[in-house]
Write a protein that holds these residues in place. Sequence first.
Motif, PDB file in Angstrom:
ATOM      1  N   GLY A  60       5.112  25.577  -1.196  1.00  0.00           N
ATOM      2  CA  GLY A  60       6.784  25.364  -2.323  1.00  0.00           C
ATOM      3  C   GLY A  60       8.060  25.607  -1.449  1.00  0.00           C
ATOM      4  O   GLY A  60       9.096  25.626  -2.921  1.00  0.00           O
ATOM      5  N   TYR A  61       8.351  25.424  -0.597  1.00  0.00           N
ATOM      6  CA  TYR A  61       9.555  25.528   0.463  1.00  0.00           C
ATOM      7  C   TYR A  61      10.210  24.282   0.099  1.00  0.00           C
ATOM      8  O   TYR A  61      10.160  23.171   0.986  1.00  0.00           O
ATOM      9  N   PHE A  62      10.613  24.388  -0.953  1.00  0.00           N
ATOM     10  CA  PHE A  62      11.072  22.556  -1.084  1.00  0.00           C
ATOM     11  C   PHE A  62      12.030  23.401  -2.743  1.00  0.00           C
ATOM     12  O   PHE A  62      11.328  24.072  -3.860  1.00  0.00           O
ATOM     13  N   GLU A  63      13.348  22.818  -3.185  1.00  0.00           N
ATOM     14  CA  GLU A  63      13.998  23.078  -4.364  1.00  0.00           C
ATOM     15  C   GLU A  63      12.604  22.168  -4.978  1.00  0.00           C
ATOM     16  O   GLU A  63      12.547  21.477  -5.485  1.00  0.00           O
ATOM     17  N   GLY A  64      12.468  23.423  -6.616  1.00  0.00           N
ATOM     18  CA  GLY A  64      11.423  23.317  -7.552  1.00  0.00           C
ATOM     19  C   GLY A  64      10.234  23.220  -6.991  1.00  0.00           C
ATOM     20  O   GLY A  64       9.478  23.016  -8.124  1.00  0.00           O
ATOM     21  N   GLY A  65       9.681  23.711  -6.140  1.00  0.00           N
ATOM     22  CA  GLY A  65       8.590  24.298  -5.588  1.00  0.00           C
ATOM     23  C   GLY A  65       8.034  25.370  -5.953  1.00  0.00           C
ATOM     24  O   GLY A  65       9.235  25.752  -6.511  1.00  0.00           O
ATOM     25  N   ALA A  66       6.912  25.550  -5.742  1.00  0.00           N
ATOM     26  CA  ALA A  66       6.394  26.922  -6.555  1.00  0.00           C
ATOM     27  C   ALA A  66       6.891  27.912  -5.846  1.00  0.00           C
ATOM     28  O   ALA A  66       7.400  28.578  -6.897  1.00  0.00           O
ATOM     29  N   ALA A  67       7.255  28.819  -4.459  1.00  0.00           N
ATOM     30  CA  ALA A  67       7.889  29.412  -4.132  1.00  0.00           C
ATOM     31  C   ALA A  67       9.541  29.771  -4.477  1.00  0.00           C
ATOM     32  O   ALA A  67      10.152  31.050  -5.079  1.00  0.00           O
ATOM     33  N   TRP A  68      10.491  28.464  -4.646  1.00  0.00           N
ATOM     34  CA  TRP A  68      11.407  28.271  -5.236  1.00  0.00           C
ATOM     35  C   TRP A  68      12.123  28.327  -6.590  1.00  0.00           C
ATOM     36  O   TRP A  68      12.422  29.538  -7.377  1.00  0.00           O
ATOM     37  N   LEU A  69      10.485  28.274  -7.438  1.00  0.00           N
ATOM     38  CA  LEU A  69      10.855  28.391  -8.926  1.00  0.00           C
ATOM     39  C   LEU A  69      10.478  30.274  -9.420  1.00  0.00           C
ATOM     40  O   LEU A  69      11.344  30.482  -9.787  1.00  0.00           O
ATOM     41  N   LEU A  70       9.452  30.391  -8.449  1.00  0.00           N
ATOM     42  CA  LEU A  70       9.509  32.086  -7.930  1.00  0.00           C
ATOM     43  C   LEU A  70      10.657  32.201  -8.408  1.00  0.00           C
ATOM     44  O   LEU A  70      11.202  33.338  -8.541  1.00  0.00           O
ATOM     45  N   HIS A  72      14.316  31.592  -7.671  1.00  0.00           N
ATOM     46  CA  HIS A  72      15.365  31.142  -8.527  1.00  0.00           C
ATOM     47  C   HIS A  72      15.364  30.933  -9.470  1.00  0.00           C
ATOM     48  O   HIS A  72      16.382  31.362 -10.504  1.00  0.00           O
ATOM     49  N   ASP A  73      14.192  30.745 -10.152  1.00  0.00           N
ATOM     50  CA  ASP A  73      14.716  30.424 -11.746  1.00  0.00           C
ATOM     51  C   ASP A  73      13.768  31.368 -12.061  1.00  0.00           C
ATOM     52  O   ASP A  73      14.981  32.311 -13.637  1.00  0.00           O
ATOM     53  N   LEU A  74      12.629  31.821 -12.308  1.00  0.00           N
ATOM     54  CA  LEU A  74      11.906  32.587 -12.991  1.00  0.00           C
ATOM     55  C   LEU A  74      12.410  34.467 -12.736  1.00  0.00           C
ATOM     56  O   LEU A  74      12.868  34.834 -13.548  1.00  0.00           O
ATOM     57  N   ALA A  75      12.953  34.703 -11.838  1.00  0.00           N
ATOM     58  CA  ALA A  75      13.478  36.137 -11.385  1.00  0.00           C
ATOM     59  C   ALA A  75      14.040  36.237  -9.953  1.00  0.00           C
ATOM     60  O   ALA A  75      13.805  36.347  -8.826  1.00  0.00           O
ATOM     61  N   PRO A  76      15.252  35.441 -10.217  1.00  0.00           N
ATOM     62  CA  PRO A  76      16.805  35.713  -9.055  1.00  0.00           C
ATOM     63  C   PRO A  76      16.681  36.528  -8.514  1.00  0.00           C
ATOM     64  O   PRO A  76      16.768  38.086  -9.534  1.00  0.00           O
ATOM     65  N   GLY A  77      16.256  36.425  -7.364  1.00  0.00           N
ATOM     66  CA  GLY A  77      16.582  38.355  -6.488  1.00  0.00           C
ATOM     67  C   GLY A  77      15.483  39.344  -6.811  1.00  0.00           C
ATOM     68  O   GLY A  77      15.597  40.613  -5.885  1.00  0.00           O
ATOM     69  N   ALA A  78      14.129  38.923  -7.254  1.00  0.00           N
ATOM     70  CA  ALA A  78      13.445  39.385  -6.748  1.00  0.00           C
ATOM     71  C   ALA A  78      12.749  39.695  -5.891  1.00  0.00           C
ATOM     72  O   ALA A  78      12.280  40.698  -5.643  1.00  0.00           O
ATOM     73  N   TYR A  79      12.630  38.482  -5.242  1.00  0.00           N
ATOM     74  CA  TYR A  79      11.287  38.126  -4.656  1.00  0.00           C
ATOM     75  C   TYR A  79      12.352  37.872  -3.265  1.00  0.00           C
ATOM     76  O   TYR A  79      13.640  36.901  -2.835  1.00  0.00           O
ATOM     77  N   ARG A  80      11.460  38.148  -2.024  1.00  0.00           N
ATOM     78  CA  ARG A  80      12.453  37.824  -0.208  1.00  0.00           C
ATOM     79  C   ARG A  80      10.895  37.320  -0.290  1.00  0.00           C
ATOM     80  O   ARG A  80      10.612  37.528  -0.125  1.00  0.00           O
TER      81      ARG A  80
END
Length: 327
Positions: A60-70, A72-80
């Motif tokens: 998910g290392y791209f915009e719209g990928g699983a890591a990006w959604l996690l 940026h969309d679902l919990a901005p700032g919650a995950y490093r």
Amino acid sequence: FEARWSRAVSPLNIPLALPISAMPFASLNGATLWYDDWGPAEAEPLIFHHGYTGYRRSVGYFEGGAAWLLSHDLAPGAYRCIFVEARGCNDSRDAPGPYSIAQQALDVLALADMLELHTFSFCGHSMGGGVGWQLLASHSDRIRRMVLLAPVPAKGFPKSPGEMQGPRQHVLQHFGWLPKYTSEAAALERQRVVSEGRRGDTEEYLQDRARMVVSVPEEYWTEAWLSMRNLSLEAALPSISTPVLVIAGASDELLRANVEDSLRLGDGVLHVLSGAGHEVARDDPLGVARAMHGFFTGEALSPSAKRALVERRLRERGHGSVPDSKL
């Protein structure tokens, strides 16, 4: 936390959507490996690791990928979100061996040490899931939570057909025991044939996978596959107390093994994505991101964790225990 994005091209001419900060390298255990680090330092550290012949986009290392959604969309700032590419793969392809699961686990720990992370969470896909099994078996004190995306079986792969003769004998063959591809066109043709036609199976992705397969060193192709085949960690699973989320694809051939491994765990949660095959993060990136977020926030509990919670609440209210069948 707000990430800025740009288009970039890897040395293999694969277009990637990358943060402006991308393309750092780290010297880990005598090898120079590509990594990247998104998010605030105080957020939940989560290291992502791709699978066999894979690369960062696989998780998910791209915009719209699983890591990006996690993140940026679902919990901005919650995950490093921290990404690493294994020895022999993509921008780490010049790193020397060994290319085994055990070595990849040591490289993950070295990366965490470099980033001053005594404990961290981990997400591994396929062979990266094997790295996750290794971390749980050998270094569970370092792992906060574990997410395994269609992981290789903890007991390894079947040894048939035939007896493989070792890493230097070119009888090792992934992809149905076929020799390593040297032609990108042949590798792409096979990718198209075996493609399940899912949302993640875009022509761009199939071309990327063909490039990855051709670019890995011959030693990686053989040694890494043997490492997966010979994995033997199933006996350790019942004693692992670390919370583990196994995300499986309903049409993945590893589904049965994923279910069996999740049931062996002391604190395991199983999540099956109905529209996914082996490439779960590409087939259903939002489904993967939501499952992960629910796991990290405590919405998804294993049967053992649920029972412990119910028992605690019963004791607090002066009630006795109830039979398992009632929970």
